[in-house]
Design a protein around this motif. Sequence first.
Motif, short mmCIF file in Angstrom:
data_model
loop_
_atom_site.label_atom_id
_atom_site.label_comp_id
_atom_site.label_asym_id
_atom_site.label_seq_id
_atom_site.Cartn_x
_atom_site.Cartn_y
_atom_site.Cartn_z
N GLU A 189 12.65 35.12 22.99
CA GLU A 189 12.81 35.69 24.32
C GLU A 189 12.62 34.62 25.40
O GLU A 189 13.33 34.63 26.40
CB GLU A 189 11.82 36.85 24.52
CG GLU A 189 12.19 38.08 23.71
CD GLU A 189 11.14 39.16 23.73
OE1 GLU A 189 11.48 40.33 23.54
OE2 GLU A 189 9.94 38.84 23.93
N TRP A 190 11.70 33.69 25.18
CA TRP A 190 11.54 32.59 26.13
C TRP A 190 12.82 31.78 26.23
O TRP A 190 13.23 31.38 27.31
CB TRP A 190 10.36 31.68 25.72
CG TRP A 190 9.05 32.14 26.27
CD1 TRP A 190 8.03 32.74 25.57
CD2 TRP A 190 8.60 32.06 27.62
NE1 TRP A 190 7.00 33.04 26.42
CE2 TRP A 190 7.31 32.62 27.68
CE3 TRP A 190 9.17 31.57 28.79
CZ2 TRP A 190 6.58 32.70 28.86
CZ3 TRP A 190 8.44 31.64 29.97
CH2 TRP A 190 7.16 32.21 30.00
N MET A 191 13.44 31.54 25.09
CA MET A 191 14.69 30.78 25.09
C MET A 191 15.75 31.50 25.92
O MET A 191 16.44 30.90 26.74
CB MET A 191 15.17 30.58 23.64
CG MET A 191 16.35 29.66 23.48
SD MET A 191 17.97 30.47 23.47
CE MET A 191 17.78 31.70 22.22
N LEU A 192 15.85 32.81 25.76
CA LEU A 192 16.82 33.59 26.54
C LEU A 192 16.44 33.63 28.02
O LEU A 192 17.30 33.54 28.89
CB LEU A 192 16.94 35.01 25.98
CG LEU A 192 17.56 35.12 24.58
CD1 LEU A 192 17.56 36.58 24.13
CD2 LEU A 192 18.96 34.54 24.54
N MET A 193 15.14 33.74 28.31
CA MET A 193 14.71 33.74 29.71
C MET A 193 15.07 32.42 30.38
O MET A 193 15.53 32.41 31.53
CB MET A 193 13.19 33.97 29.83
CG MET A 193 12.76 35.41 29.83
SD MET A 193 13.53 36.51 31.05
CE MET A 193 13.10 35.76 32.61
N SER B 2 23.23 30.71 24.21
CA SER B 2 22.12 30.69 23.25
C SER B 2 22.54 30.09 21.91
O SER B 2 21.70 29.60 21.16
CB SER B 2 21.57 32.11 23.03
OG SER B 2 22.42 32.88 22.20
N LEU B 3 23.84 30.10 21.62
CA LEU B 3 24.32 29.55 20.35
C LEU B 3 24.05 28.06 20.23
O LEU B 3 24.02 27.51 19.13
CB LEU B 3 25.81 29.84 20.16
CG LEU B 3 26.16 31.29 19.90
CD1 LEU B 3 27.68 31.46 19.83
CD2 LEU B 3 25.51 31.80 18.63
N GLU B 4 23.85 27.38 21.38
CA GLU B 4 23.55 25.95 21.35
C GLU B 4 22.19 25.70 20.70
O GLU B 4 21.97 24.64 20.12
CB GLU B 4 23.55 25.37 22.76
CG GLU B 4 24.91 25.42 23.43
CD GLU B 4 24.86 25.00 24.89
OE1 GLU B 4 23.81 24.49 25.35
OE2 GLU B 4 25.88 25.20 25.57
N SER B 5 21.28 26.67 20.78
CA SER B 5 19.93 26.50 20.25
C SER B 5 19.67 27.28 18.97
O SER B 5 18.98 26.79 18.08
CB SER B 5 18.90 26.95 21.29
OG SER B 5 19.04 26.22 22.47
N TYR B 6 20.17 28.49 18.89
CA TYR B 6 19.87 29.36 17.76
C TYR B 6 21.13 30.10 17.32
O TYR B 6 21.89 30.58 18.15
CB TYR B 6 18.81 30.41 18.13
CG TYR B 6 17.46 29.82 18.41
CD1 TYR B 6 16.63 29.44 17.37
CD2 TYR B 6 17.01 29.64 19.70
CE1 TYR B 6 15.37 28.91 17.61
CE2 TYR B 6 15.76 29.10 19.96
CZ TYR B 6 14.95 28.74 18.91
OH TYR B 6 13.72 28.20 19.16
N GLU B 7 21.30 30.22 16.04
CA GLU B 7 22.43 30.98 15.48
C GLU B 7 21.97 32.42 15.27
O GLU B 7 21.07 32.67 14.48
CB GLU B 7 22.87 30.35 14.16
CG GLU B 7 24.13 30.96 13.59
CD GLU B 7 25.36 30.64 14.45
OE1 GLU B 7 26.22 31.52 14.55
OE2 GLU B 7 25.45 29.52 14.99
#
Length: 126
Positions: free
Chosen positions: A12-16, A34-39
């Motif tokens: 959620e922090w990544m999305l925030m 977000s795909l750049e960091s997590y699949e």
Amino acid sequence: MKKTRPPLSKSEWMLMNICWRRGRSTARQIFDESLESYERDYRTVKTMLDRMVTKGYLAVEKLGPLCLYQPAVPRREAVSGAIREFIDTVLDRTVAPLFVHLADEEELSEEELDALQKLVDSAGES
């Protein structure tokens, strides 16, 4: 008294962080970035965004079939709350271990060291 929000998960922090950078965005735009960091799949990201609305971190506006998400909390406020939560729960309301860690483990710039020194000095004056 400040409103206490449930803590954010790492994902959620990544999305925030994406939402703070982008501002008002669709779930698809946030998902694509977000795909750049997590699949993960789109439905998972959409569910997480909706959960963050429920937690009070995001606001959502319906525009026909689209949902536009935007931060409902300034970054500084969310970070401050997370740090306070960490100090209260992990460090048992003491900040010394945090400063010891920063001094031992992290390479701090002169600017950061000066800022820490000013904090220590001002705390000693109180």
